[in-house]
Design an enzyme around this catalytic site. Structure first.
Site, PDB file in Angstrom:
ATOM      1  N   LYS A 111       0.718  -1.279  -0.068  1.00  0.00           N
ATOM      2  CA  LYS A 111       0.048  -0.109   0.093  1.00  0.00           C
ATOM      3  C   LYS A 111       0.780   1.118  -0.055  1.00  0.00           C
ATOM      4  CE  LYS A 111      -4.219  -1.577   0.095  1.00  0.00           C
ATOM      5  NZ  LYS A 111      -4.794  -2.433   0.949  1.00  0.00           N
ATOM      6  N   LYS A 194      -2.516 -10.654  -8.374  1.00  0.00           N
ATOM      7  CA  LYS A 194      -4.035 -10.900  -8.037  1.00  0.00           C
ATOM      8  C   LYS A 194      -4.897 -10.208  -8.607  1.00  0.00           C
ATOM      9  CE  LYS A 194      -4.326  -8.580  -3.883  1.00  0.00           C
ATOM     10  NZ  LYS A 194      -4.627  -8.443  -2.574  1.00  0.00           N
ATOM     11  N   LYS A 197      -9.275  -4.759  -7.416  1.00  0.00           N
ATOM     12  CA  LYS A 197      -9.781  -3.439  -7.992  1.00  0.00           C
ATOM     13  C   LYS A 197      -8.755  -2.588  -8.492  1.00  0.00           C
ATOM     14  CE  LYS A 197     -14.414  -2.855  -6.491  1.00  0.00           C
ATOM     15  NZ  LYS A 197     -14.680  -3.258  -5.275  1.00  0.00           N
TER      16      LYS A 197
HETATM   17  P1  TYM Z   1     -10.363  -7.503   0.989  1.00  0.00           P
HETATM   18  O1  TYM Z   1     -11.610  -6.831   0.688  1.00  0.00           O
HETATM   19  O2  TYM Z   1      -9.247  -7.009   0.269  1.00  0.00           O
HETATM   20  O3  TYM Z   1     -10.458  -8.963   0.480  1.00  0.00           O
HETATM   21  C1  TYM Z   1     -11.713  -9.920   0.824  1.00  0.00           C
HETATM   22  C2  TYM Z   1     -11.315 -11.550   0.853  1.00  0.00           C
HETATM   23  O4  TYM Z   1     -11.042 -11.544  -0.723  1.00  0.00           O
HETATM   24  C3  TYM Z   1      -9.875 -12.448  -0.568  1.00  0.00           C
HETATM   25  N1  TYM Z   1      -9.363 -11.923  -2.044  1.00  0.00           N
HETATM   26  C4  TYM Z   1      -8.742 -12.746  -2.840  1.00  0.00           C
HETATM   27  N2  TYM Z   1      -8.557 -14.084  -2.798  1.00  0.00           N
HETATM   28  C5  TYM Z   1      -8.201 -14.863  -3.748  1.00  0.00           C
HETATM   29  N3  TYM Z   1      -7.395 -14.274  -4.740  1.00  0.00           N
HETATM   30  C6  TYM Z   1      -7.660 -12.788  -4.993  1.00  0.00           C
HETATM   31  N4  TYM Z   1      -7.472 -12.272  -6.121  1.00  0.00           N
HETATM   32  C7  TYM Z   1      -8.427 -11.915  -4.122  1.00  0.00           C
HETATM   33  N5  TYM Z   1      -8.561 -10.747  -3.784  1.00  0.00           N
HETATM   34  C8  TYM Z   1      -9.129 -10.832  -2.645  1.00  0.00           C
HETATM   35  C9  TYM Z   1      -9.005 -11.689   0.307  1.00  0.00           C
HETATM   36  O5  TYM Z   1      -8.352 -12.655   0.973  1.00  0.00           O
HETATM   37  C10 TYM Z   1      -9.993 -11.623   1.443  1.00  0.00           C
HETATM   38  O6  TYM Z   1     -10.440 -12.894   2.084  1.00  0.00           O
HETATM   39  N6  TYM Z   1      -8.490  -7.581   5.250  1.00  0.00           N
HETATM   40  C11 TYM Z   1      -9.511  -8.375   4.662  1.00  0.00           C
HETATM   41  C12 TYM Z   1     -11.013  -7.925   5.477  1.00  0.00           C
HETATM   42  C13 TYM Z   1     -11.054  -8.327   6.790  1.00  0.00           C
HETATM   43  C14 TYM Z   1     -10.955  -9.491   7.112  1.00  0.00           C
HETATM   44  C15 TYM Z   1     -10.941  -9.371   8.674  1.00  0.00           C
HETATM   45  C16 TYM Z   1     -10.940 -10.707   6.787  1.00  0.00           C
HETATM   46  C17 TYM Z   1     -10.920  -7.324   7.658  1.00  0.00           C
HETATM   47  N7  TYM Z   1     -11.188  -7.976   9.017  1.00  0.00           N
HETATM   48  C18 TYM Z   1     -11.331 -10.412   9.547  1.00  0.00           C
HETATM   49  C19 TYM Z   1     -11.079 -12.093   7.588  1.00  0.00           C
HETATM   50  C20 TYM Z   1     -11.001 -11.842   8.935  1.00  0.00           C
HETATM   51  C21 TYM Z   1      -9.452  -8.098   3.166  1.00  0.00           C
HETATM   52  O7  TYM Z   1      -8.465  -8.563   2.651  1.00  0.00           O
HETATM   53  O8  TYM Z   1     -10.411  -7.557   2.508  1.00  0.00           O
END
Ligand code: TYM
Length: 332
Positions: A111, A194, A197
């Site tokens: 980031k 990966k 967005k």
């Molecule tokens: P976020 O919104 O970035 O992603 C949400 C979930 O989607 C998965 N993900 C992917 N998995 C595989 N391939 C991809 N290209 C890909 N892009 C996104 C992420 O691994 C995630 O599981 N930090 C978390 C949100 C969060 C959370 C938590 C999750 C906040 N608190 C507690 C679990 C438990 C996140 O990555 O959001």
């Protein structure tokens, strides 16, 4: 019964990465675990959405959760900011999270590289808030994609450190969970990295994309001029499309195109056409359900109200116990 927690930031429409990385595994677990799934709207504040944008994206994500198969009668589905107890736990956990370890987190470093003008403290302590989302409900399994593995490891570190500091055996160790052998990484359509967005809309297939849009995006996915020697190693862009095919297509289909590739006979047009059709089939039900759920405001509101109540009950118990352990007792 073991507890499962997972969440997705409220940054708008969900893509195949969110679905195959986290949501689909969670949906499969609803019958056998005590499940909490939430929209991480506080986490999304790190990128400063406008109030209007925040509101509409939270709603969109809730609709897509429900459409993907989260059943509010079985699982607890809630919005993070509806459960303010998590912010209190975040305060306590921040006392035991060290600058060095937060600065070393891979997602933080990414980031910082991508947005050097917005390195805020919320971004630095993002893994602490995430740990609190998980520890708040004493979860042991966390369905997430590969990119979140390090954050789950940090959650174990913070929980164990709390236990040691106060000589208790209070927080359980959570582990990243996938129903397949490995944690999933859904690749981007633009050739590397990966799906996410930040690579732009064209590189992401959204659950709400129409069939036409899916076909267009997949047909424009990056490829090359084709293999020149039999059995040559696939470049990243091609391997990525095969990875995607391994998720949505049958093993026979993958073997068919793999063997054409190895014989240098593959035609990427046919390969991508098949991939697009298989993505369309795999996401068909969700696409239809998104329209249905969007039109049922009452169902969405009921689910969130029920979820917030259940989540707060669990969170309040934890906060009461944590205050007791820390020694925060009312003197009057
Ligand atoms: P976020 O919104 O970035 O992603 C949400 C979930 O989607 C998965 N993900 C992917 N998995 C595989 N391939 C991809 N290209 C890909 N892009 C996104 C992420 O691994 C995630 O599981 N930090 C978390 C949100 C969060 C959370 C938590 C999750 C906040 N608190 C507690 C679990 C438990 C996140 O990555 O959001």
């Amino acid at each position: 019964m073991e507890t499962v927690v997972s969440g997705i930031r409220s940054t708008g429409k969900l893509h195949l990465g969110n679905y195959y990385g986290a949501l689909s595994n969670f949906v499969k677990m609803q019958d056998s675990y005590n499940c909490f799934f939430f929209i991480a709207d506080w986490h999304s504040l790190t990128t400063h959405p406008t109030p209007e944008n925040l509101q509409s994206t939270v709603k969109q994500v809730v609709i897509e959760y429900l459409a993907a198969g989260i059943d509010p009668e079985k699982s607890c589905i809630y919005v993070q900011s509806d459960v303010p107890e998590v912010s209190e736990l975040y305060l306590y956990m921040n006392m035991n999270a060290y600058l060095g370890e937060l600065e070393r987190a891979a997602a933080f470093k990414d980031k910082v590289r991508a947005n050097p003008d917005n390195v805020n403290a919320g971004l630095l302590t993002y893994p602490v808030l995430m740990a609190c989302d998980i520890l708040l409900h004493h979860a042991t399994k966390v369905p997430v994609g590969k990119d979140q593995e390090q954050h789950i490891e940090m959650t174990r570190t913070f929980g164990n450190r709390f236990n040691r500091l106060y000589s208790v055996d209070y927080f359980k160790e959570p582990f990243a969970f996938s129903s397949s052998e490995k944690l999933v990484k859904i690749p981007s359509l633009d050739g590397s990295g990966k799906m996410g967005k930040s690579n732009g809309d064209a590189a992401c297939v959204y659950l709400s994309d129409s069939e036409e849009v899916i076909r267009k995006k997949v047909m424009r996915a990056k490829t090359d001029s084709g293999p020149e020697t039999p059995n040559q190693e696939k470049p990243e862009a091609i391997e990525n499309l095969f990875d995607l095919m391994r998720i949505v297509s049958t093993a026979d289909t993958v073997d068919h195109f793999d063997s054409l590739y190895n014989k240098c006979e593959i035609r990427y047009g046919d390969f991508k056409k098949q991939l697009a059709e298989d993505i369309i089939i795999a996401t068909k039900d969700i696409r239809e359900r998104i329209k249905e759920v969007s039109a049922d405001e009452e169902y969405v509101q009921k689910a969130l109200k029920l979820g917030a109540e259940k989540a707060r009950e669990s969170a309040q118990k934890t906060i009461r116990e944590v205050r007791e352990i820390i020694g925060l007792k009312r003197l009057y």
